[in-house]
Every structure is written in C-alpha cells, then in structure tokens.
Design a protein around this motif. Structure first.
Motif, mmCIF file in Angstrom:
data_model
loop_
_atom_site.group_PDB
_atom_site.id
_atom_site.type_symbol
_atom_site.label_atom_id
_atom_site.label_comp_id
_atom_site.label_asym_id
_atom_site.label_seq_id
_atom_site.Cartn_x
_atom_site.Cartn_y
_atom_site.Cartn_z
ATOM 1 N N ALA A 73 55.002 -58.610 52.012
ATOM 2 C CA ALA A 73 56.430 -58.483 51.707
ATOM 3 C C ALA A 73 57.024 -59.827 51.315
ATOM 4 C CB ALA A 73 57.166 -57.895 52.906
ATOM 5 N N VAL A 74 56.642 -60.893 52.000
ATOM 6 C CA VAL A 74 57.155 -62.227 51.675
ATOM 7 C C VAL A 74 56.661 -62.669 50.305
ATOM 8 C CG1 VAL A 74 57.023 -64.665 52.336
ATOM 9 C CG2 VAL A 74 57.459 -62.930 54.069
ATOM 10 N N ILE A 75 55.389 -62.470 50.028
ATOM 11 C CA ILE A 75 54.827 -62.857 48.721
ATOM 12 C C ILE A 75 55.492 -62.063 47.606
ATOM 13 C CG2 ILE A 75 52.739 -62.773 47.303
ATOM 14 C CD1 ILE A 75 51.164 -63.456 49.853
ATOM 15 N N LEU A 76 55.690 -60.763 47.819
ATOM 16 C CA LEU A 76 56.338 -59.933 46.813
ATOM 17 C C LEU A 76 57.779 -60.377 46.572
ATOM 18 C CD1 LEU A 76 55.842 -57.459 45.018
ATOM 19 C CD2 LEU A 76 56.811 -56.076 46.843
ATOM 20 N N ALA A 77 58.503 -60.719 47.632
ATOM 21 C CA ALA A 77 59.885 -61.180 47.481
ATOM 22 C C ALA A 77 59.941 -62.499 46.709
ATOM 23 C CB ALA A 77 60.531 -61.337 48.855
ATOM 24 N N ILE A 78 59.029 -63.417 47.000
ATOM 25 C CA ILE A 78 58.990 -64.700 46.286
ATOM 26 C C ILE A 78 58.690 -64.486 44.808
ATOM 27 C CG2 ILE A 78 57.679 -66.847 46.047
ATOM 28 C CD1 ILE A 78 57.455 -66.867 49.112
ATOM 29 N N LEU A 79 57.740 -63.599 44.502
ATOM 30 C CA LEU A 79 57.410 -63.339 43.105
ATOM 31 C C LEU A 79 58.567 -62.683 42.359
ATOM 32 C CD1 LEU A 79 53.713 -62.140 43.407
ATOM 33 C CD2 LEU A 79 54.547 -64.279 42.437
ATOM 34 N N ILE A 80 59.268 -61.771 43.003
ATOM 35 C CA ILE A 80 60.418 -61.124 42.355
ATOM 36 C C ILE A 80 61.523 -62.134 42.103
ATOM 37 C CG2 ILE A 80 62.294 -59.474 42.745
ATOM 38 C CD1 ILE A 80 60.216 -57.644 44.073
ATOM 39 N N LEU A 81 61.810 -62.989 43.090
ATOM 40 C CA LEU A 81 62.854 -64.009 42.894
ATOM 41 C C LEU A 81 62.452 -65.012 41.816
ATOM 42 C CD1 LEU A 81 63.994 -64.619 46.561
ATOM 43 C CD2 LEU A 81 65.243 -63.437 44.740
ATOM 44 N N ALA A 82 61.188 -65.380 41.745
ATOM 45 C CA ALA A 82 60.729 -66.296 40.692
ATOM 46 C C ALA A 82 60.878 -65.646 39.329
ATOM 47 C CB ALA A 82 59.284 -66.703 40.945
ATOM 48 N N PHE A 83 60.549 -64.368 39.221
ATOM 49 C CA PHE A 83 60.698 -63.650 37.956
ATOM 50 C C PHE A 83 62.172 -63.578 37.544
ATOM 51 C CE2 PHE A 83 61.481 -59.580 35.764
ATOM 52 C CZ PHE A 83 60.775 -59.832 34.600
ATOM 53 N N LEU A 84 63.051 -63.285 38.499
ATOM 54 C CA LEU A 84 64.477 -63.216 38.186
ATOM 55 C C LEU A 84 65.018 -64.583 37.778
ATOM 56 C CD1 LEU A 84 65.748 -60.784 40.956
ATOM 57 C CD2 LEU A 84 65.359 -60.291 38.545
ATOM 58 N N TYR A 85 64.509 -65.652 38.376
ATOM 59 C CA TYR A 85 64.944 -66.990 38.004
ATOM 60 C C TYR A 85 64.472 -67.338 36.591
ATOM 61 C CZ TYR A 85 65.431 -72.052 38.043
ATOM 62 O OH TYR A 85 65.770 -73.337 37.723
ATOM 63 N N ILE A 86 63.258 -66.935 36.243
ATOM 64 C CA ILE A 86 62.711 -67.239 34.917
ATOM 65 C C ILE A 86 63.506 -66.537 33.827
ATOM 66 C CG2 ILE A 86 60.696 -66.866 33.426
ATOM 67 C CD1 ILE A 86 58.961 -67.456 35.876
#
Length: 97
Positions: A73-86
């Motif tokens: 869940a933590v890894i998925l949240a980090i990846l989603i936030l990184a994608f939204l930032y990009i």
C-alpha cells in the motif's frame, strides 16, 4: 517438413531404480521433487470452470502477511503520487476554497 524442425520435444522423466533396492515400504530417494511442492496451490490446477472457481475461493480464504500488505500500500501510494506530480495534476480541485 518444417513442423519436424520447429516441433518441441517432450520433457523426459528421470526415474532411476537401483538393481538391489527394495522400495516397497519407502518412497524412492532418487525422485527429484521441488522443495515447496506441498505448499503450492497452482501445482496441479483443477480443470474446468468449477475447479478454477473453487481454487480461487480457496486462495482468497488464505491469510497473507500483514506487513507485506502495508508495504504494498505504501509503495503504491508513492508511485501514484509520483505519477500525479509528473503530470502536474492539480489537487486543489478536491478542496473547496
């Protein structure tokens, strides 16, 4: 003729029985078997729709490790936030001002 060249050969099974070994009461010590076969649910898959559904229900009943679920869940949240930032996603649309 081309099918003879491209056709895959079947795997051959290794079954060694020594000449003077009586294996009536004991399993064959020379049988090659993977270490964790007894724990695998996909080793001998059930054929047919009913068997597949039953094995899927059995897999959902098994409890997993809680730490792995939290880590995923933590890894998925980090990846989603990184994608939204990009993609420069604006989070202000969720907040009323």
């Amino acid at each position: 003729m081309l099918s003879k060249i491209t056709r895959l050969r079947k795997n051959r099974k290794f079954e060694y029985n020594p000449r003077f070994y009586d294996n009536k009461d004991k399993p064959n010590p020379f049988k090659i078997e993977p270490k964790f076969d007894q724990f695998r649910s996909t080793l001998n898959p059930s054929r047919g729709l009913k068997g597949k559904i039953n094995s899927a229900f059995d897999d959902t009943k098994r409890q997993g490790d809680r730490n792995i679920k939290i880590r995923m869940a933590v890894i998925l949240a980090i990846l989603i936030l990184a994608f939204l930032y990009i993609i420069d996603f604006d989070l202000s649309i969720f907040f009323s001002s």
